[in-house]
Each structure stands twice: as structure tokens, then as C-alpha cells.
Design a protein around this motif. Structure first.
Motif, PDB file in Angstrom:
ATOM      1  N   TYR A 116     -17.070 -42.725  33.540  1.00  0.00           N
ATOM      2  CA  TYR A 116     -18.393 -42.170  33.319  1.00  0.00           C
ATOM      3  C   TYR A 116     -18.699 -42.138  31.821  1.00  0.00           C
ATOM      4  CZ  TYR A 116     -17.377 -40.496  38.026  1.00  0.00           C
ATOM      5  OH  TYR A 116     -17.025 -40.420  39.333  1.00  0.00           O
ATOM      6  N   VAL A 117     -19.948 -42.507  31.471  1.00  0.00           N
ATOM      7  CA  VAL A 117     -20.379 -42.476  30.079  1.00  0.00           C
ATOM      8  C   VAL A 117     -21.822 -41.992  30.010  1.00  0.00           C
ATOM      9  CG1 VAL A 117     -18.831 -44.352  29.365  1.00  0.00           C
ATOM     10  CG2 VAL A 117     -21.160 -44.886  30.098  1.00  0.00           C
ATOM     11  N   LYS A 118     -22.207 -41.535  28.818  1.00  0.00           N
ATOM     12  CA  LYS A 118     -23.608 -41.260  28.502  1.00  0.00           C
ATOM     13  C   LYS A 118     -23.986 -42.070  27.272  1.00  0.00           C
ATOM     14  CE  LYS A 118     -24.097 -36.562  30.395  1.00  0.00           C
ATOM     15  NZ  LYS A 118     -24.446 -35.150  30.105  1.00  0.00           N
ATOM     16  N   PHE A 119     -25.260 -42.480  27.211  1.00  0.00           N
ATOM     17  CA  PHE A 119     -25.732 -43.281  26.096  1.00  0.00           C
ATOM     18  C   PHE A 119     -26.713 -42.484  25.244  1.00  0.00           C
ATOM     19  CE2 PHE A 119     -24.849 -46.705  29.330  1.00  0.00           C
ATOM     20  CZ  PHE A 119     -23.699 -47.165  28.709  1.00  0.00           C
ATOM     21  N   ARG A 120     -26.723 -42.797  23.952  1.00  0.00           N
ATOM     22  CA  ARG A 120     -27.549 -42.034  23.018  1.00  0.00           C
ATOM     23  C   ARG A 120     -29.040 -42.189  23.277  1.00  0.00           C
ATOM     24  NH1 ARG A 120     -23.770 -44.057  18.115  1.00  0.00           N
ATOM     25  NH2 ARG A 120     -22.031 -42.599  18.455  1.00  0.00           N
ATOM     26  N   ASP A 121     -29.447 -43.334  23.843  1.00  0.00           N
ATOM     27  CA  ASP A 121     -30.876 -43.528  24.103  1.00  0.00           C
ATOM     28  C   ASP A 121     -31.344 -42.761  25.340  1.00  0.00           C
ATOM     29  OD1 ASP A 121     -29.264 -45.288  25.593  1.00  0.00           O
ATOM     30  OD2 ASP A 121     -30.962 -46.608  25.988  1.00  0.00           O
ATOM     31  N   MET A 122     -30.391 -42.323  26.190  1.00  0.00           N
ATOM     32  CA  MET A 122     -30.714 -41.501  27.365  1.00  0.00           C
ATOM     33  C   MET A 122     -29.613 -40.444  27.518  1.00  0.00           C
ATOM     34  SD  MET A 122     -32.004 -44.432  30.060  1.00  0.00           S
ATOM     35  CE  MET A 122     -32.450 -43.225  31.315  1.00  0.00           C
ATOM     36  N   PRO A 123     -29.518 -39.508  26.594  1.00  0.00           N
ATOM     37  CA  PRO A 123     -28.360 -38.600  26.532  1.00  0.00           C
ATOM     38  C   PRO A 123     -28.221 -37.643  27.707  1.00  0.00           C
ATOM     39  CG  PRO A 123     -30.074 -37.896  25.002  1.00  0.00           C
ATOM     40  CD  PRO A 123     -30.511 -39.231  25.532  1.00  0.00           C
ATOM     41  N   MET A 176     -20.107 -35.268  35.374  1.00  0.00           N
ATOM     42  CA  MET A 176     -18.743 -35.762  35.420  1.00  0.00           C
ATOM     43  C   MET A 176     -18.155 -35.842  34.007  1.00  0.00           C
ATOM     44  SD  MET A 176     -18.502 -36.128  38.632  1.00  0.00           S
ATOM     45  CE  MET A 176     -16.940 -36.980  38.809  1.00  0.00           C
ATOM     46  N   PRO A 177     -16.813 -35.842  33.883  1.00  0.00           N
ATOM     47  CA  PRO A 177     -16.182 -35.985  32.567  1.00  0.00           C
ATOM     48  C   PRO A 177     -16.480 -37.364  31.988  1.00  0.00           C
ATOM     49  CG  PRO A 177     -14.547 -36.187  34.306  1.00  0.00           C
ATOM     50  CD  PRO A 177     -15.813 -35.730  34.968  1.00  0.00           C
ATOM     51  N   GLU A 223     -22.146 -44.051  35.994  1.00  0.00           N
ATOM     52  CA  GLU A 223     -20.846 -44.411  36.550  1.00  0.00           C
ATOM     53  C   GLU A 223     -20.651 -45.913  36.363  1.00  0.00           C
ATOM     54  OE1 GLU A 223     -18.991 -45.261  40.880  1.00  0.00           O
ATOM     55  OE2 GLU A 223     -19.958 -43.310  40.677  1.00  0.00           O
ATOM     56  N   PHE A 224     -19.552 -46.296  35.723  1.00  0.00           N
ATOM     57  CA  PHE A 224     -19.265 -47.696  35.455  1.00  0.00           C
ATOM     58  C   PHE A 224     -18.082 -48.164  36.288  1.00  0.00           C
ATOM     59  CE2 PHE A 224     -22.119 -48.014  31.919  1.00  0.00           C
ATOM     60  CZ  PHE A 224     -22.284 -49.384  31.703  1.00  0.00           C
TER      61      PHE A 224
END
Length: 308
Positions: free
Chosen positions: A253-260, A282-283, A265-266
Motif C-alpha cells: 500500500y502507498v499514498k502519493f503526494r498529488d492525492m495524499p 492500511m499501513p 493497493e499495488f
């Protein structure tokens, strides 16, 4: 265990190498069992400490996760303990074990026949999943990995050849090697593990395999990396696209700066990335699994993404 006489609980083991579609199959299988008014519970084993797959399963079933190891070896006692827990629940009608993709089912079968629980369980039905394109190119991997893929199928009572949509329509003839590996198990060719689940009810021979020797997952290791916050989208995409061939799977799981405020889920399997926005909190952790991957190099690249 309870001494009250009752029907023995069926157990299904879902096995198959990394990325073969076990969780997709399991989701379909659970829906089928629920329609039959069975009450399944699921044990999900992950080689690392991040449980991604169980979040894709139905909210109508109880899911127990066994993390940080393989139930076919160092966590076998944890598996037996969880089986005992489920067997002691009066509403339990079916137990499903989703093995990690680098597990050999032999010891999982043995755990299901442990003296503490064998009186309460049926011999497990082993369903083997196959990633169709990866099976056809399996010789690109090390001998031990290829052998593990084949031995997972060798002990299966039914074999589901998945992701057939990624191959040409004339590719069925290319799977004759599966019959050489296991001539007894019925074969089902599917896309997204979509099939008639009633066919599993016709399998009556769930005897234990006679071959006890097997290859373990030598040379396969994993890296778990935690991001402290949102990261640059393009840098992460570039990282995914440049993963070396010896990386077998990435998930997390990640978050991106343009949509924080959005969590992604990758999944990355067989060179193909897949991602989606999810609602759960999620973590921000990704796990990379591969053959003799350079852990320091992977961490350095992820550090650059994290701190750029």
C-alpha cells in the motif's frame, strides 16, 4: 477437542506459485460455499509480515492470518493451533487454507492430519493454481523454483490453469507437461479463476501423496519497506517498471503526494503491475519477493523515493 460425535470438517488447501491467482480463486470459492449454506473460515499464510490478500476476501467469513514465515515449515505449529481453534467452533463447516506461494503442500497436509485434530477432519482436498504464462516460461527461473512450481501441482487433487486470457487460443496444447507432472488430477482452464465449483464435489480420492521428498524455497527472499508518508507517483512508477527479472512479486500500500488522502493497493506479478484505490486505512508498506534479490539495493532505491 470436542468428544461429541459430529461429521468431520472438510479442509481445502489452495496452493500455487506466487501470482497464480489463489486469492481470486479463493474469493470465488468462498462465494460458492456461502451459496451452499456452508460456513467457511480461512487461514491465510504470508511469507512476510504484511497481509494484503485477506482484505480481498468476503466480510462474511472469518479470516485468520499467519505471517512472517511459511506454515509448511517453521509455522506449522501455529497452523495446527489455528485449526484447533476453528474446529472448536460449533458453526464451522469448512476450513480453507491459502498457502503462501512459496510453500510446499506436503507439510500443510501433514498438519491437517495431526494426531490432535485428525479425528475431527476429513483428508484435505488440495487445489493447485497455475499462472498459465509463467508456467510456460518457468525454465527462466532457478532449478529449485521450477521444481517447487511443479511439485505444488504434483500433490494437487485438482489443477486450475489460470490467466488463459493472456495466451493465444491455440495455447492449450502447450500444457501437456502438466499431465506429465500429474496425470490423475482434473484440469480446469480459466480466466480470473472463474469456473464451475461444483466439479470439486465430484473428487472423492483425496489420499495423501506418496512422494515425501520435496524442494523448499531456497534462494527466495523478501524485503518489507515502510513509507512514512505519501511519495512521488512518477518515481514509484519508474521503480516498478525497472524491477529486475528476479523479482517475482510486489504487493502493498502507498499514498502519493498529488492525492495524499487516497490509499493505493499495488500488486506486481510476472512483470505486470496492477493497482487500485481502496477505502481501508492500511499501513504504507510494500513487500517485494524474489529469487536472490539484492535487499540493500532495493532498500536504497526505496529510500530515494521516500526522501526525494
Amino acid at each position: 477437542m470436542k468428544n461429541i460425535k459430529q461429521p468431520k470438517t472438510p479442509i481445502t488447501i489452495v496452493t500455487g506459485f506466487l501470482g497464480s491467482g489463489k486469492t481470486t480463486f479463493l474469493s470465488n470459492y468462498v462465494k460458492y460455499l456461502l451459496r451452499k449454506n456452508e460456513t467457511p473460515s480461512i487461514i491465510v499464510n504470508e511469507y512476510d509480515n504484511l497481509d494484503v490478500d485477506s482484505t480481498a476476501l468476503s466480510d462474511d467469513v472469518e479470516v485468520a492470518s499467519i505471517l512472517n514465515g511459511c506454515v509448511c515449515c517453521d509455522l506449522q505449529q501455529d497452523l495446527i493451533k489455528q485449526l484447533k481453534h476453528f474446529l472448536n467452533k460449533s458453526a464451522m463447516h469448512h476450513i480453507i487454507i491459502e498457502a503462501t506461494g512459496i510453500a510446499h503442500p506436503i507439510e500443510i497436509i501433514a498438519a491437517c492430519q495431526d494426531p490432535e485434530i485428525v479425528a475431527n477432519t476429513q483428508p484435505p482436498l488440495v487445489i493447485g493454481l497455475v499462472d498459465a504464462p509463467r508456467f510456460l516460461t518457468r525454465t527462466q527461473y532457478t532449478h529449485s523454483t521450477t521444481q517447487l512450481m511443479e511439485e505444488q501441482l504434483e500433490v494437487s487433487h485438482a489443477i486450475v490453469v489460470n490467466k488463459m486470457d493472456l495466451l493465444n487460443s491455440d495455447a492449450y496444447d502447450d500444457f501437456k507437461d502438466i499431465d506429465k507432472i500429474n496425470s490423475d488430477a482434473p484440469k480446469f482452464y480459466t480466466t480470473y479463476a472463474d469456473m464451475n465449483m461444483d466439479t470439486f464435489d465430484t473428487i472423492t480420492d483425496t489420499s495423501l501423496p506418496t512422494k515425501a521428498n520435496h524442494t523448499h524455497h531456497h534462494g527466495i527472499n523478501s524485503v518489507a519497506y515502510h513509507f512514512s508518508g505519501p511519495i512521488d507517483r512518477q518515481l514509484f512508477y519508474q521503480f516498478i517498471l525497472r524491477l529486475p527479472d528476479n523479482v517475482l512479486r510486489l504487493k502493498g500500500y502507498v499514498k502519493f503526494r498529488d492525492m495524499p488522502n487516497e490509499t493505493y493497493e499495488f500488486q506486481y506479478v510476472f512483470g505486470l503491475p496492477d493497482y487500485q484505490i481502496i477505502d481501508d486505512d492500511m499501513p504504507l508498506t510494500v513487500v517485494i519477493i524474489g529469487e536472490q534479490i539484492d535487499e540493500d539495493q532495493i532498500r536504497n532505491k526505496l529510500d530515494m523515493i521516500q526522501f526525494t
